[in-house]
Design an enzyme around this catalytic site. Sequence first.
Site, short mmCIF file in Angstrom:
data_model
loop_
_atom_site.label_atom_id
_atom_site.label_comp_id
_atom_site.label_asym_id
_atom_site.label_seq_id
_atom_site.Cartn_x
_atom_site.Cartn_y
_atom_site.Cartn_z
N TYR A 61 0.09 2.68 -9.33
CA TYR A 61 0.94 3.66 -10.00
C TYR A 61 2.19 2.99 -10.55
CZ TYR A 61 3.78 7.93 -10.51
OH TYR A 61 4.57 8.94 -10.99
N LYS A 66 3.34 2.83 -14.54
CA LYS A 66 4.61 3.40 -14.99
C LYS A 66 5.55 2.33 -15.52
CE LYS A 66 3.87 7.79 -14.13
NZ LYS A 66 3.79 8.78 -15.23
#
Length: 249
Positions: free
Chosen positions: A146, A150
């Site tokens: 993740y 991002k």
Amino acid sequence: MLVTGASGGIGAACARALALEEARVFVHHHRGEERARALAEELNGAPTGRADLTAEAEVERLFDQARAALGSIDVCVAVHGVWPREDVPVWDLPLERWERTVRENLTSTFLVARAYLREVERSGHGSLVLVGSTAGVFGEAGHADYAAAKSALLGGLLLSLKNEIVRIAPLGRVNAVAPGWTESPMTRGLVDPERVASISRTMALRKVARPEDVARQVVVLASDELSGHVTGQVVVVAGGMEGRTLHDP
């Protein structure tokens, strides 16, 4: 304007905040149809559309629907994203989860940005706001997939898009917001008072954000009036979070 992920906590707050500024909002959802329809009713019957944003054809169809409903898509706010809850260090991280997380957070944002820039190419103006995460700024142990997705969104993708958009829209802008811990369906059960006391040790403001805190910054960045000379910037909404401990236990 189009708000992706509008059935979630931050997405719904963005849609409401933009509607308060008299914007005509198209409400996107993937799995949260009931929440999206309730939000649309709250916004005086705003148009809605479902799409899996990892699927190229569905993204294109979503933009066709939004254009048909609104006439034009002046602003796009890409709020969608998926945070895998299970804490898994890299040495145990399955390739399947890595690829799924990157696809749901980074590839989907690429597809949305590409489709939106095709709208900008037709209109000659536009503002795109991406929603990332502090995981992409500081990293996040147990969630390297993740954090990497991002980080790419807030770094290379954002900075490339802000340079590319001006090829087709001289005053076009692309910016991003990076929320930290925020009360939302995605963090439900993870921001109770005891947990907040722990996670806020790296934050000057010892509290988590409300979705409205993030949405207000999105409105500012989306607005040509308020942010007409701001592009390629990341606004971190995280109570002064740092990569170090500021408070004693």
